[in-house]
Design an enzyme around this catalytic site. Structure first.
Site, PDB file in Angstrom:
ATOM      1  N   GLU A   1       0.851  -1.194   0.000  1.00  0.00           N
ATOM      2  CA  GLU A   1       0.000   0.000   0.000  1.00  0.00           C
ATOM      3  C   GLU A   1       0.886   1.242   0.000  1.00  0.00           C
ATOM      4  OE1 GLU A   1      -2.413   1.543  -0.789  1.00  0.00           O
ATOM      5  OE2 GLU A   1      -4.019   1.607   0.689  1.00  0.00           O
ATOM      6  N   ASP A   2       0.372   2.317  -0.541  1.00  0.00           N
ATOM      7  CA  ASP A   2       1.173   3.547  -0.586  1.00  0.00           C
ATOM      8  C   ASP A   2       1.262   4.219   0.781  1.00  0.00           C
ATOM      9  OD1 ASP A   2      -1.519   4.268  -0.615  1.00  0.00           O
ATOM     10  OD2 ASP A   2      -1.375   5.616  -2.329  1.00  0.00           O
TER      11      ASP A   2
ATOM     12  N   ASP B   1      -3.489   5.750   6.500  1.00  0.00           N
ATOM     13  CA  ASP B   1      -3.974   7.014   7.039  1.00  0.00           C
ATOM     14  C   ASP B   1      -4.969   6.681   8.165  1.00  0.00           C
ATOM     15  OD1 ASP B   1      -4.353   9.876   6.893  1.00  0.00           O
ATOM     16  OD2 ASP B   1      -6.127   9.564   5.683  1.00  0.00           O
TER      17      ASP B   1
ATOM     18  N   ASN C   1      -8.637   2.429   7.561  1.00  0.00           N
ATOM     19  CA  ASN C   1      -9.834   1.747   7.043  1.00  0.00           C
ATOM     20  C   ASN C   1      -9.520   0.781   5.894  1.00  0.00           C
ATOM     21  OD1 ASN C   1     -11.848   2.920   8.721  1.00  0.00           O
ATOM     22  ND2 ASN C   1     -11.778   4.797   7.505  1.00  0.00           N
TER      23      ASN C   1
ATOM     24  N   PHE D   1      -0.378  16.155   3.962  1.00  0.00           N
ATOM     25  CA  PHE D   1      -0.828  15.494   2.741  1.00  0.00           C
ATOM     26  C   PHE D   1       0.346  15.418   1.776  1.00  0.00           C
ATOM     27  CE2 PHE D   1      -3.251  14.364  -0.977  1.00  0.00           C
ATOM     28  CZ  PHE D   1      -4.166  13.480  -0.423  1.00  0.00           C
TER      29      PHE D   1
ATOM     30  N   ARG E   1       1.138  11.886  -9.328  1.00  0.00           N
ATOM     31  CA  ARG E   1       1.592  10.501  -9.112  1.00  0.00           C
ATOM     32  C   ARG E   1       2.976  10.269  -9.697  1.00  0.00           C
ATOM     33  NH1 ARG E   1      -2.693   7.519  -7.255  1.00  0.00           N
ATOM     34  NH2 ARG E   1      -4.734   7.982  -8.130  1.00  0.00           N
TER      35      ARG E   1
HETATM   36  P1  IMP Z   1      -6.997   5.015   4.802  1.00  0.00           P
HETATM   37  O1  IMP Z   1      -8.037   4.011   4.415  1.00  0.00           O
HETATM   38  O2  IMP Z   1      -7.621   6.235   5.443  1.00  0.00           O
HETATM   39  O3  IMP Z   1      -5.876   4.454   5.605  1.00  0.00           O
HETATM   40  O4  IMP Z   1      -6.458   5.638   3.495  1.00  0.00           O
HETATM   41  C1  IMP Z   1      -5.525   5.098   2.719  1.00  0.00           C
HETATM   42  C2  IMP Z   1      -5.619   5.717   1.344  1.00  0.00           C
HETATM   43  O5  IMP Z   1      -5.870   7.135   1.407  1.00  0.00           O
HETATM   44  C3  IMP Z   1      -4.306   5.587   0.640  1.00  0.00           C
HETATM   45  O6  IMP Z   1      -4.266   4.422  -0.120  1.00  0.00           O
HETATM   46  C4  IMP Z   1      -4.268   6.821  -0.232  1.00  0.00           C
HETATM   47  O7  IMP Z   1      -4.882   6.537  -1.475  1.00  0.00           O
HETATM   48  C5  IMP Z   1      -5.109   7.839   0.472  1.00  0.00           C
HETATM   49  N1  IMP Z   1      -4.289   8.823   1.207  1.00  0.00           N
HETATM   50  C6  IMP Z   1      -4.203   9.009   2.539  1.00  0.00           C
HETATM   51  N2  IMP Z   1      -3.347   9.977   2.855  1.00  0.00           N
HETATM   52  C7  IMP Z   1      -2.852  10.437   1.693  1.00  0.00           C
HETATM   53  C8  IMP Z   1      -1.877  11.442   1.360  1.00  0.00           C
HETATM   54  O8  IMP Z   1      -1.260  12.131   2.202  1.00  0.00           O
HETATM   55  N3  IMP Z   1      -1.628  11.594   0.032  1.00  0.00           N
HETATM   56  C9  IMP Z   1      -2.253  10.887  -0.938  1.00  0.00           C
HETATM   57  N4  IMP Z   1      -3.154   9.923  -0.673  1.00  0.00           N
HETATM   58  C10 IMP Z   1      -3.449   9.699   0.632  1.00  0.00           C
HETATM   59 MG    MG Z   2      -4.632   4.399  -2.204  1.00  0.00          MG
END
Ligand code: IMP
Ligand code: MG
Length: 177
Positions: free
Chosen positions: A100-101, A104, A107, A153, A166
């Protein structure tokens, strides 16, 4: 509308990111101890990371791709995760490594690791290039983390803001000015 201009400040250079991924690959290879792994790339953000990581793993790597979304075009999670493109292969009985990238709220990875277990994976490991622990809503055990970052961000190296940036070869913080 949020912004008139966006500025990107470099956080990790391309060289730093490549070196860090090399280290993660070495650690993962050691842990796999020669066993094959199914590397699941979470599109689109993890694509650059997953490909670079795959090159650094010495066990046999089988790649598959999944597209999940929990985000609109903004910077806040919608909280709901849905699979919009599924894997092409089964993970039953396999060692799964989710690439995963960024984690955050947690979820996405919470949902995905449960999903892989439900599908009968033999083991599920998670590798994320970035982690923003201050933003966590759901706790997820992450096995490998490239960088722990503050609540900023970030874009580049696969990560986007409204589908932009990207292709930046480095990771940068976006400033809305
Ligand atoms: P999570 O489900 O809230 O953990 O979100 C994960 C996804 O949110 C990642 O796969 C990203 O696509 C996106 N995301 C969260 N933070 C960032 C950020 O700082 N930059 C770009 N994408 C983000
Ligand atoms: Mg993502």
């Amino acid at each position: 509308m949020r912004t008139m201009c966006e500025q990107i400040h470099v956080m990790y250079t391309e060289e730093e990111v490549c070196e860090r991924i090399r280290q993660l690959g070495a650690q993962i290879s050691e842990d796999l101890n020669g066993e094959p792994v199914k590397l699941i790339c979470i599109l689109k953000g993890a694509s650059f990371f997953a490909c670079e990581l795959a090159k650094r793993i010495t066990s046999p790597v089988y790649m598959d791709f999944m597209y999940v979304s929990s985000y609109g075009n903004g910077t806040e999670s919608s909280g709901q995760v849905k699979i919009t493109k599924d894997l092409e292969s089964s993970v039953e009985g396999e060692n799964v490594l989710i690439a995963e990238d960024i984690i955050d709220s947690g979820n996405t990875l919470h949902f995905l690791s449960q999903e892989m277990k439900d599908r009968g994976a033999k083991s599920v490991r998670i590798c994320t290039l970035l982690s923003k622990p201050d933003r966590r809503v759901v706790e997820v055990p992450v096995d490998y983390v490239g960088y722990v970052i503050p609540d900023k961000f970030v874009v580049g190296y696969g990560l986007d803001y409204a589908q932009k940036y990207r292709n930046l070869p480095y990771i940068g913080e976006i400033e809305f000015c």
